[in-house]
Design a protein around this motif. Structure first.
Motif, PDB file in Angstrom:
ATOM      1  N   ILE A   1       0.837  -1.204   0.000  1.00  0.00           N
ATOM      2  CA  ILE A   1       0.000   0.000   0.000  1.00  0.00           C
ATOM      3  C   ILE A   1       0.873   1.255   0.000  1.00  0.00           C
ATOM      4  CG2 ILE A   1      -1.746   1.304   1.246  1.00  0.00           C
ATOM      5  CD1 ILE A   1      -2.745  -1.251  -0.110  1.00  0.00           C
ATOM      6  N   THR A   2       1.970   1.225   0.770  1.00  0.00           N
ATOM      7  CA  THR A   2       2.860   2.392   0.778  1.00  0.00           C
ATOM      8  C   THR A   2       3.523   2.574  -0.583  1.00  0.00           C
ATOM      9  OG1 THR A   2       4.710   1.075   1.634  1.00  0.00           O
ATOM     10  CG2 THR A   2       3.315   2.193   3.243  1.00  0.00           C
ATOM     11  N   LEU A   3       3.766   1.468  -1.275  1.00  0.00           N
ATOM     12  CA  LEU A   3       4.279   1.564  -2.642  1.00  0.00           C
ATOM     13  C   LEU A   3       3.309   2.363  -3.504  1.00  0.00           C
ATOM     14  CD1 LEU A   3       5.900   0.678  -5.234  1.00  0.00           C
ATOM     15  CD2 LEU A   3       4.412  -1.343  -5.255  1.00  0.00           C
TER      16      LEU A   3
ATOM     17  N   VAL B   1      -5.510  10.710   6.958  1.00  0.00           N
ATOM     18  CA  VAL B   1      -5.251  11.910   6.170  1.00  0.00           C
ATOM     19  C   VAL B   1      -4.714  13.061   7.019  1.00  0.00           C
ATOM     20  CG1 VAL B   1      -6.335  13.725   4.780  1.00  0.00           C
ATOM     21  CG2 VAL B   1      -6.891  11.321   4.362  1.00  0.00           C
ATOM     22  N   ILE B   2      -5.307  13.289   8.200  1.00  0.00           N
ATOM     23  CA  ILE B   2      -4.948  14.457   9.001  1.00  0.00           C
ATOM     24  C   ILE B   2      -3.457  14.520   9.340  1.00  0.00           C
ATOM     25  CG2 ILE B   2      -5.225  15.533  11.277  1.00  0.00           C
ATOM     26  CD1 ILE B   2      -8.180  15.061  11.067  1.00  0.00           C
ATOM     27  N   PRO B   3      -2.845  13.447   9.890  1.00  0.00           N
ATOM     28  CA  PRO B   3      -1.418  13.559  10.244  1.00  0.00           C
ATOM     29  C   PRO B   3      -0.514  13.852   9.056  1.00  0.00           C
ATOM     30  CG  PRO B   3      -2.414  11.607  11.255  1.00  0.00           C
ATOM     31  CD  PRO B   3      -3.392  12.127  10.255  1.00  0.00           C
ATOM     32  N   ASN B   4      -0.977  13.546   7.841  1.00  0.00           N
ATOM     33  CA  ASN B   4      -0.143  13.760   6.660  1.00  0.00           C
ATOM     34  C   ASN B   4      -0.506  15.030   5.898  1.00  0.00           C
ATOM     35  OD1 ASN B   4       1.351  11.133   6.753  1.00  0.00           O
ATOM     36  ND2 ASN B   4      -0.736  10.365   6.643  1.00  0.00           N
ATOM     37  N   LEU B   5      -1.697  15.543   6.137  1.00  0.00           N
ATOM     38  CA  LEU B   5      -2.085  16.802   5.523  1.00  0.00           C
ATOM     39  C   LEU B   5      -1.491  17.983   6.300  1.00  0.00           C
ATOM     40  CD1 LEU B   5      -3.666  17.989   3.205  1.00  0.00           C
ATOM     41  CD2 LEU B   5      -5.700  18.035   4.662  1.00  0.00           C
ATOM     42  N   LEU B   6      -1.368  17.823   7.612  1.00  0.00           N
ATOM     43  CA  LEU B   6      -0.821  18.905   8.437  1.00  0.00           C
ATOM     44  C   LEU B   6       0.598  19.308   8.026  1.00  0.00           C
ATOM     45  CD1 LEU B   6      -2.158  18.024  12.016  1.00  0.00           C
ATOM     46  CD2 LEU B   6      -2.971  19.758  10.433  1.00  0.00           C
ATOM     47  N   PRO B   7       1.518  18.362   7.739  1.00  0.00           N
ATOM     48  CA  PRO B   7       2.851  18.786   7.284  1.00  0.00           C
ATOM     49  C   PRO B   7       2.807  19.593   5.987  1.00  0.00           C
ATOM     50  CG  PRO B   7       2.882  16.482   7.938  1.00  0.00           C
ATOM     51  CD  PRO B   7       1.457  16.902   7.928  1.00  0.00           C
ATOM     52  N   ILE B   8       1.854  19.263   5.093  1.00  0.00           N
ATOM     53  CA  ILE B   8       1.724  20.017   3.846  1.00  0.00           C
ATOM     54  C   ILE B   8       1.254  21.438   4.144  1.00  0.00           C
ATOM     55  CG2 ILE B   8       0.633  20.061   1.584  1.00  0.00           C
ATOM     56  CD1 ILE B   8       2.507  17.678   2.107  1.00  0.00           C
ATOM     57  N   VAL B   9       0.308  21.561   5.062  1.00  0.00           N
ATOM     58  CA  VAL B   9      -0.168  22.889   5.472  1.00  0.00           C
ATOM     59  C   VAL B   9       0.977  23.663   6.131  1.00  0.00           C
ATOM     60  CG1 VAL B   9      -1.755  24.106   7.011  1.00  0.00           C
ATOM     61  CG2 VAL B   9      -2.539  22.088   5.751  1.00  0.00           C
ATOM     62  N   PHE B  10       1.757  22.949   6.935  1.00  0.00           N
ATOM     63  CA  PHE B  10       2.877  23.602   7.630  1.00  0.00           C
ATOM     64  C   PHE B  10       3.905  24.140   6.643  1.00  0.00           C
ATOM     65  CE2 PHE B  10       7.151  23.444   9.414  1.00  0.00           C
ATOM     66  CZ  PHE B  10       7.007  24.225  10.552  1.00  0.00           C
ATOM     67  N   ILE B  11       4.253  23.327   5.653  1.00  0.00           N
ATOM     68  CA  ILE B  11       5.287  23.759   4.707  1.00  0.00           C
ATOM     69  C   ILE B  11       4.771  24.889   3.834  1.00  0.00           C
ATOM     70  CG2 ILE B  11       4.907  22.338   2.646  1.00  0.00           C
ATOM     71  CD1 ILE B  11       8.208  22.842   4.521  1.00  0.00           C
TER      72      ILE B  11
ATOM     73  N   ILE C   1       4.928  10.334   0.240  1.00  0.00           N
ATOM     74  CA  ILE C   1       5.962   9.686   1.054  1.00  0.00           C
ATOM     75  C   ILE C   1       5.563   9.652   2.518  1.00  0.00           C
ATOM     76  CG2 ILE C   1       8.372   9.834   1.797  1.00  0.00           C
ATOM     77  CD1 ILE C   1       9.008  11.190  -0.858  1.00  0.00           C
ATOM     78  N   ALA C   2       5.054  10.778   3.013  1.00  0.00           N
ATOM     79  CA  ALA C   2       4.713  10.882   4.430  1.00  0.00           C
ATOM     80  C   ALA C   2       3.600   9.914   4.816  1.00  0.00           C
ATOM     81  CB  ALA C   2       4.298  12.314   4.762  1.00  0.00           C
ATOM     82  N   THR C   3       2.716   9.591   3.892  1.00  0.00           N
ATOM     83  CA  THR C   3       1.598   8.693   4.196  1.00  0.00           C
ATOM     84  C   THR C   3       2.065   7.283   4.552  1.00  0.00           C
ATOM     85  OG1 THR C   3       0.284   9.948   2.594  1.00  0.00           O
ATOM     86  CG2 THR C   3      -0.626   7.866   3.321  1.00  0.00           C
ATOM     87  N   ASP C   4       3.279   6.925   4.121  1.00  0.00           N
ATOM     88  CA  ASP C   4       3.779   5.570   4.373  1.00  0.00           C
ATOM     89  C   ASP C   4       3.728   5.199   5.848  1.00  0.00           C
ATOM     90  OD1 ASP C   4       4.257   5.654   1.718  1.00  0.00           O
ATOM     91  OD2 ASP C   4       6.436   5.430   1.848  1.00  0.00           O
ATOM     92  N   ASP C   5       4.190   6.106   6.701  1.00  0.00           N
ATOM     93  CA  ASP C   5       4.255   5.790   8.132  1.00  0.00           C
ATOM     94  C   ASP C   5       2.872   5.572   8.724  1.00  0.00           C
ATOM     95  OD1 ASP C   5       6.994   5.971   8.068  1.00  0.00           O
ATOM     96  OD2 ASP C   5       7.042   8.078   8.657  1.00  0.00           O
ATOM     97  N   THR C   6       1.930   6.403   8.319  1.00  0.00           N
ATOM     98  CA  THR C   6       0.568   6.245   8.826  1.00  0.00           C
ATOM     99  C   THR C   6      -0.027   4.909   8.404  1.00  0.00           C
ATOM    100  OG1 THR C   6       0.274   8.637   8.659  1.00  0.00           O
ATOM    101  CG2 THR C   6      -1.706   7.314   8.950  1.00  0.00           C
ATOM    102  N   ILE C   7       0.233   4.516   7.177  1.00  0.00           N
ATOM    103  CA  ILE C   7      -0.288   3.237   6.692  1.00  0.00           C
ATOM    104  C   ILE C   7       0.308   2.074   7.482  1.00  0.00           C
ATOM    105  CG2 ILE C   7      -0.218   1.669   4.709  1.00  0.00           C
ATOM    106  CD1 ILE C   7      -0.592   4.135   2.944  1.00  0.00           C
ATOM    107  N   HIS C   8       1.597   2.148   7.798  1.00  0.00           N
ATOM    108  CA  HIS C   8       2.220   1.103   8.620  1.00  0.00           C
ATOM    109  C   HIS C   8       1.595   1.079  10.022  1.00  0.00           C
ATOM    110  CE1 HIS C   8       5.332  -0.555   6.059  1.00  0.00           C
ATOM    111  NE2 HIS C   8       5.629   0.674   5.632  1.00  0.00           N
ATOM    112  N   PHE C   9       1.313   2.252  10.575  1.00  0.00           N
ATOM    113  CA  PHE C   9       0.652   2.317  11.877  1.00  0.00           C
ATOM    114  C   PHE C   9      -0.722   1.652  11.813  1.00  0.00           C
ATOM    115  CE2 PHE C   9       3.350   5.944  13.520  1.00  0.00           C
ATOM    116  CZ  PHE C   9       3.752   5.288  14.672  1.00  0.00           C
TER     117      PHE C   9
END
Length: 772
Positions: A321-323, A635-645, A670-678
């Motif tokens: 899925i991360t792929l 989505v939220i944990p990975n959308l926040l870094p985009i908003v931050f940048i 790329i950032a979504t990978d970690d959330t998917i593993h979690f």
């Protein structure tokens, strides 16, 4: 499936190793033909209708970028007989070089005088008569067509204009540049400044080649360092490294086979793949070591094959899925109007897929063949991480409200910052102020009319008229005045220039008469005098033989597309508000304009790419977990870094351009990978019957290490790019690193809280019972 693998594992291993070896040998031989390329025209927006207008325009007249400006300095000043003689000799030597079609040298230019006896040409510079230099200097600096064009403002340098063969190949361009540099070495001028596509292309390619090696070595060293710290064993370092290096070799070989050269975008591919491809490998190794420890604790003996099977079962789906999500981040670049960016997205996504295939075809074989790792060292490492992750989880749960409030405040500030982002790009995009080529460009902007080409296409507004009519010529003259005084264009040439030059020649070459004649009859007389020259190249590059299409060409400073757009608005207002301008129709065109057009698509392309990435990730999570709450959690944990940048770019004044616009969708993928593993590990823990708090805890402790290690590897790998001589690469590396660092923080800090707050506990528990 797994029973088949158990039964035929040895045969499958041999086949896999043979295939990998064969492909690797083939790739190594293929890479001997790898090449580097840089063509700024490839950055033109391919789907823009104005591109067709520009291509037709340059076919009618000439290429506006096939030129070289050569400024030669003399410490004693340009009015020095020895210096002028050397410049004249050097200009003659240049004319003998192949692929040079026209040279305009200050040492050779002449002032035309038309009298009753006919036309007479008088040199502006009487090189062999130093006593006339004062008179020559006064005449030259009274002539607006010469000062800041061929003679610098401080009178300490001369500029030679060199026109090269249109559409000149890279090979011929390099050969010509080499011969020009050899001539310059012979003449040993005090200082030389060069600007133009030919030299710029060479400088860019040399930087690409050097940075290709430097970045790969730097990322390699940093990744090895993090792996050594994380796994504390030689085994845990070289196995992941070999897998990813093979993936890079295969991908570069594929690029070479398909005829794709490394350019300013794809030169990042090895570094990108090395850090991104390492993510799945680290998750696999971490999971494998965990399974080995569990088997040893339960049975007292180790069973590496069983550990591998469990690793593939439990980690395989998540890494697949991360792929998809990572590849999607790169494939979203296909939405771009810029070909190099689309190519970068294609080949990098292919590289990520190759890394995944190698990870699950070769790594199980390697792990099963290698001596068993020393689990004591691994246990110590695991204990080290468990203690710190356990403390972090307790702190998060105790300060959940504080984390939530700080997140909301930070998001608000970032949204304000996002609205401050401005779009902009420059002709010499990416070069730092300390670069020699950039210094040369700055010299031409300070002492001459600049380097950025300015082009307008002209047509008569009224049917049956030509651009040589008195009304049309006055409109062109009025336009030129506006462009010089309010737009900032210098070195202007147009159909009106020819008539002005004739008027000047009729008045004994007096610079004061370099203007349109005052009456219609005088204009018509000047047009008639110029008529015999219509078929000459110098005339045809400004006006077609039928007089229906003309050109205004010039040079200006590289002020950036943002300022150019403002000037274009003022130009349009001038055209609409000035009555005489109704006699002609103009179209803004040229290579620089086409590069500026990319800015019109940046925001749309960025938002579309990011929206596509978010949508697909949301659909994947929804299909797997069948819960809208899990979609929010993902989505939220990975959308926040985009908003931050985005907020960081706005507050820090980092402009949105081609190089920075691709960051958002790539970083999200790329950032979504970690959330998917979690989420994958959380699902497994729930299926095993653990309560929700315990499942969150086990997920955090077991997956946290791999998440932190992979994130640090990604950040460090991208951070190496800040050493680039290209500003675009610098910002790409810096911003992606920051984005991924913020992503791991949001995953660690927000993921446990979002799961505990939003998860549908009852439905998950019921589903868990049914699956058991």
């Amino acid at each position: 499936m797994f029973n088949f693998i158990r039964k035929h594992f040895r045969a499958l291993s041999i086949v896999s190793l043979v295939l990998v070896l064969a492909f690797t040998v083939f790739s190594v031989f293929t890479l001997r033909r790898i090449s580097f390329d840089y063509d700024f025209e490839s950055f033109f927006p391919t789907d823009d209708p104005d591109l067709e207008v520009y291509l037709k325009f340059r076919n009618t007249f000439e290429y506006d970028n096939e030129y070289v400006l050569l400024a030669i300095e003399n410490k004693k000043g340009v009015f020095d007989s020895t210096f002028l003689s050397r410049v004249s000799s050097f200009s003659d030597s240049l004319r003998e070089l192949p692929d040079i079609t026209r040279i305009t040298s200050p040492a050779d230019i002449e002032n035309t005088i038309i009298s009753d006896l006919g036309a007479m040409r008088v040199p502006y510079l009487h090189i062999s008569e130093p006593e006339r230099y004062a008179e020559d200097s006064a005449l030259i600096y009274r002539s607006e067509e010469l000062r800041s064009t061929f003679f610098s403002k401080d009178a300490r340098s001369l500029c030679i204009f060199i026109k090269t063969t249109e559409g000149i190949s890279k090979q011929k361009s390099d050969s010509l540049l080499q011969r020009m540099n050899a001539l310059l070495d012979q003449y040993k001028f005090d200082k030389v400044h060069m600007a133009g596509k030919m030299n710029g292309q060479k400088v860019y390619l040399e930087k690409l080649q050097s940075e290709f090696v430097v970045f790969f070595i730097a990322s390699f060293c940093l990744v090895v360092l993090f792996l050594a710290i994380s796994f504390r064993s030689f085994w845990g370092v070289w196995v992941p490294v070999v897998i990813v290096v093979l993936a890079i070799l295969w991908t570069l070989a594929l690029m070479t086979l398909t005829g794709k050269a490394l350019d300013i975008m794809t030169v990042l591919l090895p570094t990108m793949m090395f850090v991104v491809g390492m993510s799945d490998v680290v998750h696999i190794v971490t999971k494998y070591l965990e399974e080995l420890r569990d088997i040893r604790m339960q049975s007292g003996t180790s069973n590496r094959f069983e550990a591998l099977i469990k690793t593939i079962k439990e980690a395989g789906f998540a890494t697949f899925i991360t792929l998809i999500t990572t590849a999607l981040g790169f494939l979203s670049l296909l939405n771009s109007h810029i070909k190099p960016i689309r190519d970068f997205g294609i080949y990098t996504s292919v590289g990520v897929f190759v890394a995944f295939v190698l990870a699950y075809s070769i790594m199980p074989v390697v792990l099963n063949v290698l001596p068993e790792p020393k689990l004591k060292l691994e246990s110590r490492s695991s204990l080290f991480w468990d203690k710190r992750l356990h403390r972090l989880l307790r702190w998060i749960l105790r300060n959940s409200k504080t984390i939530a409030v700080c997140t909301v405040v930070l998001v608000f500030l970032c949204i304000v910052g996002i609205f401050k982002i401005e779009r902009n790009n420059y002709l010499i995009e990416g070069l730092t102020r300390n670069d020699d080529l950039r210094k040369d460009f700055d010299f031409f902007e300070k002492q001459y009319s600049g380097v950025r080409p300015f082009e307008l296409q002209l047509t008569p507004a009224k049917p049956g008229r030509t651009l040589l009519g008195s009304d049309e010529l006055r409109a062109i003259d009025t336009l030129e005045h506006f462009l010089k005084t309010r737009y900032g264009v210098g070195f202007l040439l147009s159909p009106a220039t020819v008539v002005k030059a004739v008027n000047k020649a009729l008045h004994n070459g007096n610079p004061d008469y370099f203007k349109l004649p005052p009456t219609d009859s005088a204009i018509a007389e000047a047009v008639d005098i110029a008529a015999p020259f219509r078929k000459r190249k110098e005339y045809k590059i400004l006006l077609t033989t039928d007089g229906l299409t003309g050109r205004v060409t010039g040079k200006m400073n590289d002020i950036g597309s943002r300022e150019v757009f403002k000037l274009n608005d003022s130009l349009q207002h001038f055209l609409q508000s000035t009555p005489v301008m109704k006699n002609i129709t103009i179209t803004i065109t040229g290579g620089a304009t086409m590069l500026d057009k990319n800015n019109e698509y940046l925001v749309v392309n960025t938002l579309q790419g990011l929206a596509l990435s978010i949508l697909v990730v949301a659909l994947i999570i929804a299909l797997i977990h069948r819960s809208w709450r899990m979609v929010i959690i993902a989505v939220i944990p990975n959308l926040l870094p985009i908003v931050f940048i985005g907020g960081l770019m706005g507050w820090c004044g980092i402009e949105l351009k081609s190089s920075t616009s691709i960051i958002f969708s790539i970083a999200f993928g790329i950032a979504t990978d970690d959330t998917i593993h979690f989420l994958a590990r959380l699902r497994l823990e729930r299926i095993k019957g653990k309560s929700f708090p315990l499942a969150v805890k086990r997920t955090f402790l077991s997956t946290g290490k791999a998440v932190i290690v992979t994130s640090l590897i990604l950040c460090a790998g991208f951070f190496t790019l800040i050493g680039s001589g290209f500003e675009s690469t610098f910002y790409f590396g810096l911003l992606v690193s920051i984005t991924l660092f913020v992503a791991v923080l949001t995953d660690l800090l927000l993921f446990p809280l979002l799961v505990l707050w939003l998860s549908p506990r009852k439905s998950v528990a019921a589903k868990t019972e049914s699956e058991k």
